[in-house]
Design an enzyme around this catalytic site. Sequence first.
Site, PDB file in Angstrom:
ATOM      1  N   GLU A  36      -6.779  -6.479  -1.020  1.00 53.17           N
ATOM      2  CA  GLU A  36      -7.090  -5.076  -0.727  1.00 53.17           C
ATOM      3  C   GLU A  36      -7.754  -4.420  -1.938  1.00 53.17           C
ATOM      4  O   GLU A  36      -8.695  -3.627  -1.799  1.00 53.17           O
ATOM      5  CB  GLU A  36      -5.817  -4.331  -0.335  1.00 53.17           C
ATOM      6  CG  GLU A  36      -5.284  -4.755   1.028  1.00 53.17           C
ATOM      7  CD  GLU A  36      -4.012  -4.036   1.422  1.00 53.17           C
ATOM      8  OE1 GLU A  36      -4.070  -3.183   2.318  1.00 53.17           O
ATOM      9  OE2 GLU A  36      -2.957  -4.319   0.831  1.00 53.17           O
ATOM     10  N   GLU A  89       0.671  -9.981   4.992  1.00 53.69           N
ATOM     11  CA  GLU A  89       1.772  -9.012   5.063  1.00 53.69           C
ATOM     12  C   GLU A  89       2.597  -9.113   6.342  1.00 53.69           C
ATOM     13  O   GLU A  89       3.806  -8.847   6.328  1.00 53.69           O
ATOM     14  CB  GLU A  89       1.227  -7.581   4.939  1.00 53.69           C
ATOM     15  CG  GLU A  89       0.832  -7.167   3.537  1.00 53.69           C
ATOM     16  CD  GLU A  89      -0.605  -7.521   3.195  1.00 53.69           C
ATOM     17  OE1 GLU A  89      -1.109  -7.041   2.172  1.00 53.69           O
ATOM     18  OE2 GLU A  89      -1.230  -8.285   3.972  1.00 53.69           O
TER      19      GLU A  89
END
Length: 760
Positions: free
Chosen positions: A154, A174
């Site tokens: 990210e 995640e």
Amino acid sequence: MRCDARHQSGSLLSSWREERSREERREKREERREKREERMGKTEMAVLVGEDGFAVALITIVNPPVNALSFDVLISLATHYEEALTRDDVKAIVLTGSNGRFCGGFDINAFQSPTSAKEKLKVTPNEFLTYYVEGGKKPTVAAIDGLALGGGLELAMACHGRLSTSYAQLGLPELQLGIIPGMGGTQRLPRLVGLPKSLEMMILSKSIRGKEAHSLGLIDAIASPADLISAARLWALQIADHKRPWAKTIYRTDKLPSSKEAREILNFARAQARKQAPNVMHPLVCIDVIEEGIISGPQAGLMKEVKCAKELQASQTSKSLIHVFFAQRATSKVPGITNIGLLPRKIKKVAIVGGGLMGSGIATALISNNILVILKEINEKFLRAGIDRVRENLENRVKKGHMTQDGMEKALRLLIGVLGYEQFSDVNMVIEAIIEDASLKQQIFCDLEKYCNSDCILATNTSTIDLHLIGQKTASQDRIAGAHFFSPAQVMPLLEIVRTPNTSPQVVVDLLDLAKKIRKTPVVVNNCTGFAVNRMFFPYTQAAILLVDHGVDLYRIDLAITEFGMPMGPFRLIDLVGFGVAAATGAQYLQSFPERCYKSTLIPSMLQDKQTGEASCMGFYIYDDKRQASANPEVSKYVEKSRRLCGFTPDSMIAGLRNKDIVEMLFFPVVNEACRVLDEGISVKSSDLDIASIMGMGFPSYRGGILFWADTMGANYVYSRLMTWCELYGGFFKPCNYLAERAIRGFSLGAQIDRARSQL
């Protein structure tokens, strides 16, 4: 006066001691603080000035071992970014990680416990990426080596350019923890790789290598590790000079489909998610957040992502999966074994006795990981069949894309078939994998002692037979251990390592290392009938048969259990393992634990009529030529016979049980037995039993494992339910003392209690 002097002297001495004690405590606190600071992640900044005279700030994440993000790291990053953005001599920024790793994601512990660093952070992680990195007045290029996972990717996606090595691993895993990307990943990844690929990477937690990432557009260029920083520096300067696009990922739309097409893709993804993971919400939440960004714009998507990520962090699913994450990594830490300084010996050559389904599966797992295997059988026919099974296993891996054709041929060259023990003289380990026949195993171990060298590990793959019995005729008790693989051995991820009081710690350390090499998760347990996994779960099928004998439809039981999250119900499982095996293991448990076994005539009656399970295409289910199962209409007569012989008539109350009741009546006896396994010291950690239940028996990981799941309801609830059933249906359900103790004292099932102080 002398008394006063002595008193005064004593007071002074006491005061000095107190002061000294306070000073020592201060010193220890300071020492602990310094150690904490040493462990704290940080970033380092250096200014690179090339021959062209231009300066680029090189900001490096330093948080071993994987350079995980934390609030300390973010504070340090923000500080260095502020400096780099305000310095007149710095034209651009290169962001990288130390020791060949970019960033392994956000440290889970940062969310699990409060930290003062979180309060010191001036901006949220999302704000840092949006305003400092992506919205900064100087371009940033990520130089990625090793890995960029989760928050690490990210961070990289917020940069204006990304360069990586060809083998770097990139992904957003995640969802494996019951959460979603929370730093813009749901919005930026679809804009870089397209919607379908981004869904695959996020929903399936599928990572990709740098080479594929480059072809998808996630990475702008590939560089060698040696050239990575210099190439990234040049790329950053070219962006600053507008020779390359100065693009903000969050506003890109060139790879996004139309709203109509996006909805079709997302609706298909929702249907797949509901089908594959019907009991969890976070995949659907992730899809909703992605959709918000595409339909309503990236800022709306970012806002929804932050809100949903926070909510999911507090969910029971996330708590369960994070428990599994840490528990799995703790299985290889064994008190008194892995903390006494022993180093593993190299296991390069392994002999396997028996080339049946288990032996061939174990051989497949070993040769697939570059370990030479000697496979022994009793005749040419059986040997050829064993080798053919290994080849078939490898061919299946090739078909699924898990192995190349060249890799398969290389693996097969590591397999040698033999009919005698002559080539066992230099093997590092032998794994016996024959049928469950104690006397035959004893004879084999006596033969192994004669032919193998004195350092060779002698292991058995038995699933239930006591290791003392197997090895009682040998003089090599210190090197005998259990290496219990689960079927199919080349696929199932668990290796149950069984030790006796005589097993050398060195042998256990060696087996732990072998598990790592062949990519299995090890669980070390002590010796008993059934060890840990099968011992825990023997009441599971017995409870199911008890319910059937009392009037519950067996197909309803299987349905309730699969809806709970198990890969199959208990009766489908019995069909799979075979009635013969089920009857034999049931007899062993009846012999070892007669006071808490439920004895039924259901399986023996069907076995007598040659209904043996899936292998014969006839059991509780019937199977077509594609192994598709359907209800066996003949089962009802065996059920009626079993009820008649047991003296039971269908109980209207039990026949009308809710699915929740069925699940609890099958699994609470398993919890009860798991408590006994802990109490007897068969397993030293409750978390090991959680991992064993998930990886050995298919207990749903999103429930955290058998004991973690029970603790979400509380020991008192489990105890009271078992007591109720015990009064209604007998001693099979009687709670053990360990469970009763924790129920009365309000402790979790994994808690350690001083038994000497117990009031029971």
